[in-house]
Design a protein around this motif. Structure first.
Motif, short mmCIF file in Angstrom:
data_model
loop_
_atom_site.label_atom_id
_atom_site.label_comp_id
_atom_site.label_asym_id
_atom_site.label_seq_id
_atom_site.Cartn_x
_atom_site.Cartn_y
_atom_site.Cartn_z
N UNK A 139 0.68 -1.26 -0.08
CA UNK A 139 0.21 -0.35 0.25
C UNK A 139 1.00 0.64 -0.40
N UNK A 140 1.89 0.77 0.77
CA UNK A 140 2.99 2.43 0.75
C UNK A 140 2.61 2.46 -0.54
N UNK A 141 3.63 1.58 -1.28
CA UNK A 141 3.96 1.68 -2.74
C UNK A 141 3.29 1.44 -3.96
N UNK A 142 1.99 1.09 -3.74
CA UNK A 142 0.97 1.63 -4.17
C UNK A 142 0.43 3.49 -4.24
N UNK A 143 0.60 4.28 -3.27
CA UNK A 143 0.62 5.60 -2.56
C UNK A 143 1.47 6.26 -3.43
N UNK A 144 2.71 5.26 -3.10
CA UNK A 144 4.07 6.39 -3.88
C UNK A 144 3.49 6.54 -5.42
N UNK A 145 3.46 5.28 -6.23
CA UNK A 145 3.62 5.72 -7.35
C UNK A 145 2.22 6.57 -8.09
N UNK A 159 4.98 -3.66 13.40
CA UNK A 159 3.99 -3.70 12.09
C UNK A 159 4.59 -2.41 11.51
N UNK A 160 4.66 -1.58 12.81
CA UNK A 160 5.16 -0.36 13.27
C UNK A 160 7.19 0.17 12.24
N UNK A 161 8.28 -0.90 12.42
CA UNK A 161 9.34 -1.26 12.09
C UNK A 161 8.64 -1.75 10.73
N UNK A 162 8.38 -2.18 10.71
CA UNK A 162 8.23 -2.72 8.95
C UNK A 162 7.83 -1.39 7.77
N UNK A 163 6.84 -0.24 8.74
CA UNK A 163 6.85 0.77 7.93
C UNK A 163 8.25 1.84 7.90
N UNK A 164 8.57 2.05 9.28
CA UNK A 164 9.85 2.85 9.20
C UNK A 164 11.04 2.22 8.24
N UNK A 165 11.18 1.10 7.33
CA UNK A 165 12.38 0.46 7.39
C UNK A 165 12.15 0.77 6.14
N UNK A 166 10.78 1.20 5.46
CA UNK A 166 10.60 1.48 4.04
C UNK A 166 10.47 3.01 3.44
N UNK A 212 7.76 9.93 -1.13
CA UNK A 212 6.41 9.34 -1.51
C UNK A 212 7.40 7.14 -1.81
N UNK A 213 7.44 6.60 -1.10
CA UNK A 213 7.78 4.88 -1.62
C UNK A 213 7.70 5.11 -3.25
N UNK A 214 8.80 5.21 -4.08
CA UNK A 214 8.47 5.55 -5.49
C UNK A 214 9.60 3.58 -6.00
N UNK A 256 4.51 -0.24 -10.78
CA UNK A 256 3.45 -0.81 -9.45
C UNK A 256 2.63 -1.20 -9.38
N UNK A 257 1.23 0.20 -10.37
CA UNK A 257 -0.25 -0.05 -10.06
C UNK A 257 -0.38 -1.83 -10.69
N UNK A 258 0.52 -1.99 -12.16
CA UNK A 258 -0.02 -3.46 -11.98
C UNK A 258 0.68 -4.58 -11.57
N UNK A 259 0.99 -4.12 -10.87
CA UNK A 259 2.33 -5.60 -10.07
C UNK A 259 0.88 -5.47 -8.96
N UNK A 260 0.32 -4.47 -8.17
CA UNK A 260 -0.35 -4.24 -7.27
C UNK A 260 -1.57 -5.15 -7.24
N UNK A 261 -2.16 -4.27 -8.83
CA UNK A 261 -3.47 -4.95 -9.18
C UNK A 261 -3.52 -6.71 -9.57
N UNK A 262 -2.45 -7.04 -9.81
CA UNK A 262 -2.28 -8.90 -10.16
C UNK A 262 -1.83 -9.04 -8.75
N UNK A 263 -1.46 -8.55 -8.17
CA UNK A 263 -1.55 -9.69 -6.64
C UNK A 263 -2.94 -9.52 -6.40
N UNK A 264 -4.02 -8.17 -6.31
CA UNK A 264 -4.88 -8.22 -5.48
C UNK A 264 -5.85 -9.31 -6.30
N UNK A 265 -5.73 -9.45 -7.70
CA UNK A 265 -6.59 -10.33 -8.44
C UNK A 265 -5.98 -12.01 -7.88
#
Length: 275
Positions: A139-145, A159-166, A212-214, A256-265
């Protein structure tokens, strides 16, 4: 300005077990109330910092119908129901100024972490360009896209550490310390809400400092799936191949948008059971 608050449930203070997060199970109604209250605290913090902000709240857990609409701060717009474009980020567009992730949980295999998983129990791991991503990273990378920073995340300490790493400059609020998959030391809900309100205001005021996470494409993506049946179904999707070992599928996404949508599928395909 427009702010999107995406609210999951597993990372809400006080919640440690799936019976508190699944409709019809013991204590789910309490979980819904706790989730709604934390969303309200974050809405209040955003509007403390920017009284004229337009606030959208995306119900982002399970059926996307958990937040109690009549109890939600009336100043916010609620995005509710599924399926919908961008899933947990329903309402996100290029006009959004910041995304706040509330009640989020760590990725599958990222423990000790409360109720850690990636989208469902059927997805064991998602790797983008060789790096594991859970819902936080996806979700961070999709937002960043779309050029939108994730300015805040709340959940357990893992979870907090996971975001701070990114996104090192993002504000994080650990409302509980994870001891395992179904156990934690949690803040009192009222204390958690007070901290969330202050942190949300801080995140909005310093959002310009958060990049943004790009992740530019093209991207090689690998997804480990629990069920061989899901692997069989996934290979019917053009561009998706079975990797050696039988449990992993791979594809190349233009961005990343294409990757995100396919993972959702793939997550939706996992809900199909053999006849």
């Amino acid at each position: 300005m427009k702010v999107l608050i995406s609210v999951d449930m597993e990372g809400i203070s006080g919640i440690v077990h799936s019976t508190e997060t699944n409709p019809g199970r013991y204590d789910y109604e309490r979980g819904r109330a706790l989730m709604t209250a934390e969303a309200n605290a974050v809405i209040a913090g955003v509007l403390d910092a920017e009284p004229t902000a337009v606030v959208w709240v995306a119900d982002a857990h399970g059926p996307f119908r958990n937040i109690l609409p009549e109890e939600l701060d009336r100043r916010a717009h609620l995005v509710r129901g599924k399926p919908r474009p961008l899933s947990m980020l329903g309402g996100l567009d290029e006009h959004t100024d910041a995304v706040l992730l509330v009640g989020y949980h760590a990725r599958a295999g990222g423990g000790p972490a409360v109720l850690a998983h990636t989208m469902s129990d059927d997805i064991l791991d998602v790797r983008v360009a060789g790096r594991s991503f859970g819902e936080i990273g996806l979700n961070a990378a999709m937002s960043g896209h779309l050029g939108v920073p994730v300015a805040l995340l709340s959940g357990d300490d893992t979870a907090c550490a996971e975001l701070r790493d990114l996104v090192p400059s993002a504000v994080t609020v650990a409302v509980k310390q994870a001891l395992g998959q179904a156990t934690a030391v949690a803040l009192h809900p009222e204390e958690a809400r007070e901290r969330l309100r202050r942190a949300a205001a801080d995140a909005i005021m310093r959002r310009a400092l958060v990049s943004p996470l790009s992740i530019p494409g093209p991207l090689d993506v690998e997804v480990d799936l629990h069920s061989p049946v899901t692997v069989d179904l996934a290979t019917l999707v053009p561009g998706v191949s079975r990797a050696q070992g039988g449990r992993t599928v791979t594809f190349t996404a233009a961005d990343f948008a294409d990757a995100y949508r396919l993972v959702l599928l793939l997550g939706q395909l996992a809900t199909i059971k053999p006849g």
